[in-house]
Enzyme design. Structure first.
Site, mmCIF file in Angstrom:
data_model
loop_
_atom_site.group_PDB
_atom_site.id
_atom_site.type_symbol
_atom_site.label_atom_id
_atom_site.label_comp_id
_atom_site.label_asym_id
_atom_site.label_seq_id
_atom_site.Cartn_x
_atom_site.Cartn_y
_atom_site.Cartn_z
ATOM 1 N N LYS A 193 0.847 -1.201 0.000
ATOM 2 C CA LYS A 193 0.000 0.000 0.000
ATOM 3 C C LYS A 193 0.882 1.251 0.000
ATOM 4 C CE LYS A 193 -0.382 -0.418 4.975
ATOM 5 N NZ LYS A 193 -1.051 0.105 6.144
ATOM 6 N N TYR A 252 16.040 30.350 5.556
ATOM 7 C CA TYR A 252 14.946 31.121 6.169
ATOM 8 C C TYR A 252 15.109 31.215 7.678
ATOM 9 C CZ TYR A 252 12.256 30.709 1.819
ATOM 10 O OH TYR A 252 11.822 30.785 0.533
HETATM 11 C C1 LIG Z 1 -4.078 -4.510 8.407
HETATM 12 C C2 LIG Z 1 -2.608 -4.394 8.182
HETATM 13 N N1 LIG Z 1 -1.874 -5.504 8.091
HETATM 14 C C3 LIG Z 1 -0.534 -5.472 7.885
HETATM 15 C C4 LIG Z 1 0.128 -4.265 7.764
HETATM 16 C C5 LIG Z 1 1.631 -4.257 7.556
HETATM 17 O O1 LIG Z 1 2.249 -3.737 8.686
HETATM 18 P P1 LIG Z 1 3.860 -3.603 8.755
HETATM 19 O O2 LIG Z 1 4.240 -2.616 7.731
HETATM 20 O O3 LIG Z 1 4.096 -3.134 10.135
HETATM 21 O O4 LIG Z 1 4.400 -4.962 8.487
HETATM 22 C C6 LIG Z 1 -0.598 -3.079 7.853
HETATM 23 C C7 LIG Z 1 0.102 -1.793 7.750
HETATM 24 O O5 LIG Z 1 -0.068 -0.878 8.468
HETATM 25 C C8 LIG Z 1 -1.996 -3.151 8.067
HETATM 26 O O6 LIG Z 1 -2.730 -2.035 8.149
#
Ligand SMILES: Cc1ncc(COP(=O)(O)O)c(C=O)c1O
Length: 370
Positions: free
Chosen positions: A37, A263
Site C-alpha cells: 500500500k 529562512y
Molecule cells: C491490516 C494491516 N496488516 C498489515 C500491515 C503491515 O504492517 P507492517 O508494515 O508493520 O508490516 C498493515 C500496515 O499498516 C496493516 O494495516
C-alpha cells in the site's frame, strides 16, 4: 554517475532477499503476503510487488481498491487483499479486479453480495478487532455470525479471518499476547470448520517476534523494504534497507562567522566555513523538522544539515577544509564510503517512525529501481 537533484534508488534485489528471509522464518507452512500500500511505502508499488513475489511472497495487500487495480493493470496475478474500508464505488472496483476484500458488518457483506455482478463468489475476509480498536468487529459472536452468513451465501466465499496487532513492535508489552489469546479461539473455530479459509494476524513486527502469530499467512509491509519495525537496525533481523535517497551539491560558498543559511537565520557560522546547498527539500518529503537536525554523506564523509530546510533546498556545513565540491553526490538515506544513514535515524531525529520517512517522499523524487 551524473548528479541528480533528488532520486530514491530502490534496490529490488534487497526487497527480494528480504522476502526470502521473511519467508524462511515462517512457521507451519505459513505464506507471505507483501503489503504494498501507499505506493509500496514510497518504494514504488508495482516494482516492489514484483520483487516481493520473486522473493517468495504469494499474496499482495493494499489499503485501497485503486491500489489493487494498479497492480492488476501491471499484470500481477497473485492473490490480492484490499485491507481498508470500502465505499460502494471502491467495492465495485475491488470486485472488478478480483481482489479479496475485508468486512466486519453484515451491511458490508450484503453490499458485496448484491454488487457481485456476475463475478461471484466475492472472496471476503472477516476482520476481528482483538484490541487494535480500529476497523473490525470487537464482538466475537458477531464475527461468528458474519462468517456463517458469508459461508451461507453463494455469491460470497468466506476466504479468511484476520486481526491486526496494536503493539507488536513494543517488545515485552502484554497487549500483544492478550490480542493473540483473544484471537485464538475464533482462529481454531475457523480452522476446524472452514479449512479453505486463511487465518492471518501478524504484521512485520508480529512475524519477527512471535512464530505463534504466523497462522496461515503473515502480512508484512515495512520489513519487506528492509526497514526495522522495532526502529532499530534492520540488520539485526537480516533485513537490507532497499531505499537510498540521494541529491547532489549544487553550490558551495564561503561563510564568515555570523553569516546565516536559509529562512529565519536558524543557523549561523561560528567560524569560517564552507556551506553546500543540496537542491532537495520538504517539497520532496525531506521534512522541515530535519532543520539543524540531520546529516548528509558527501565525498565519503558525514556533514550536518544546518539552517532551515526549505521547500527545494537544504544547506550543509562542509567545514573549513572541505573535500566536497559542486557536483558531488549527497546521500540523505543510504550508504556512502564507510558511512550509512538509516531511515530509522532520520525518523528518530524528528520523533516519527521509518514508515513515515519513506512514505513522505513525494512524487517529485524520481524513483529509480535497480
Ligand atoms: C491490516 C494491516 N496488516 C498489515 C500491515 C503491515 O504492517 P507492517 O508494515 O508493520 O508490516 C498493515 C500496515 O499498516 C496493516 O494495516
Amino acid at each position: 554517475m551524473a548528479p541528480e537533484r533528488a532520486v530514491a534508488r530502490v534496490d529490488l534485489g534487497a526487497i527480494q532477499r528480504n522476502c526470502s528471509r521473511l519467508r524462511a522464518g515462517l512457521s507451519g507452512g505459513a505464506e507471505l503476503c507483501a503489503v504494498v500500500k501507499a505506493d509500496g511505502y514510497g518504494h514504488g508499488a508495482v516494482p516492489s510487488a514484483k520483487a516481493a513475489l520473486a522473493g517468495g511472497a504469494t499474496w499482495l495487500a493494499t489499503a485501497t481498491a485503486p491500489e489493487a487495480a494498479e497492480l492488476r493493470r501491471a499484470g500481477m496475478e497473485a492473490r490480492l487483499l484490499v485491507m481498508g474500508a470500502l465505499t460502494h464505488q471502491d467495492l465495485d472496483l475491488a470486485i472488478e479486479v478480483d481482489a479479496d476484500i475485508v468486512a466486519w458488518t453484515k451491511e458490508l457483506t450484503d453490499a458485496a453480495a448484491t454488487r457481485a455482478g456476475g463475478r461471484e463468489p466475492v472472496r471476503v475476509h472477516v476482520k476481528y478487532d482483538t484490541g487494535m480498536g480500529r476497523l473490525g468487529t470487537a464482538d466475537e459472536t458477531e464475527a461468528r455470525e458474519l462468517i456463517a452468513r458469508i459461508a451461507g451465501d453463494e455469491r460470497l466465499e468466506f476466504a479468511g479471518l484476520m486481526t491486526h496487532f496494536a503493539t507488536a513492535d513494543e517488545r515485552g508489552d502484554d497487549h500483544f499476547p492478550a490480542q493473540l489469546d483473544r484471537f485464538r479461539p475464533l482462529a481454531d473455530h475457523v480452522r476446524a470448520e472452514h479449512p479453505g479459509a486463511v487465518v492471518h494476524a501478524a504484521n512485520s513486527a508480529g512475524t519477527l517476534r512471535e512464530p505463534a502469530a504466523h497462522f496461515d499467512l503473515v502480512r508484512c509491509g515495512v520489513a519487506v523494504y528492509g526497514l526495522d519495525p522495532f526502529q532499530e537496525d534492520p540488520a539485526a533481523h537480516g533485513l537490507e534497507p532497499a531505499l537510498a535517497l540521494e541529491s547532489y551539491v549544487a553550490a558551495v560558498k564561503r561563510f564568515e562567522p555570523g553569516a546565516s543559511a536559509g529562512y529565519g537565520r536558524s543557523w549561523r557560522a561560528s567560524e569560517p566555513t564552507w556551506v553546500g546547498v543540496l537542491p532537495i527539500g520538504y517539497g520532496d518529503g525531506w521534512r522541515r523538522s530535519l532543520s539543524n537536525n540531520s546529516r548528509a554523506l558527501i565525498a565519503g564523509r558525514s556533514y550536518p544539515v544546518v539552517g532551515t530546510v526549505s521547500m527545494d533546498n537544504v544547506t550543509v556545513d562542509l567545514g573549513p577544509d572541505t573535500g566536497a565540491a559542486v557536483g558531488d553526490q549527497a546521500v540523505l538515506i543510504g550508504a556512502q564510503g564507510g558511512e550509512r544513514i538509516l531511515s530509522e535515524e532520520v525518523a528518530r531525529a524528528i520523533g516519527t517512525i521509518n514508515y513515515e520517512v519513506t512514505c513522505a517522499l513525494t512524487p517529485r523524487v524520481r524513483r529509480e529501481h535497480v
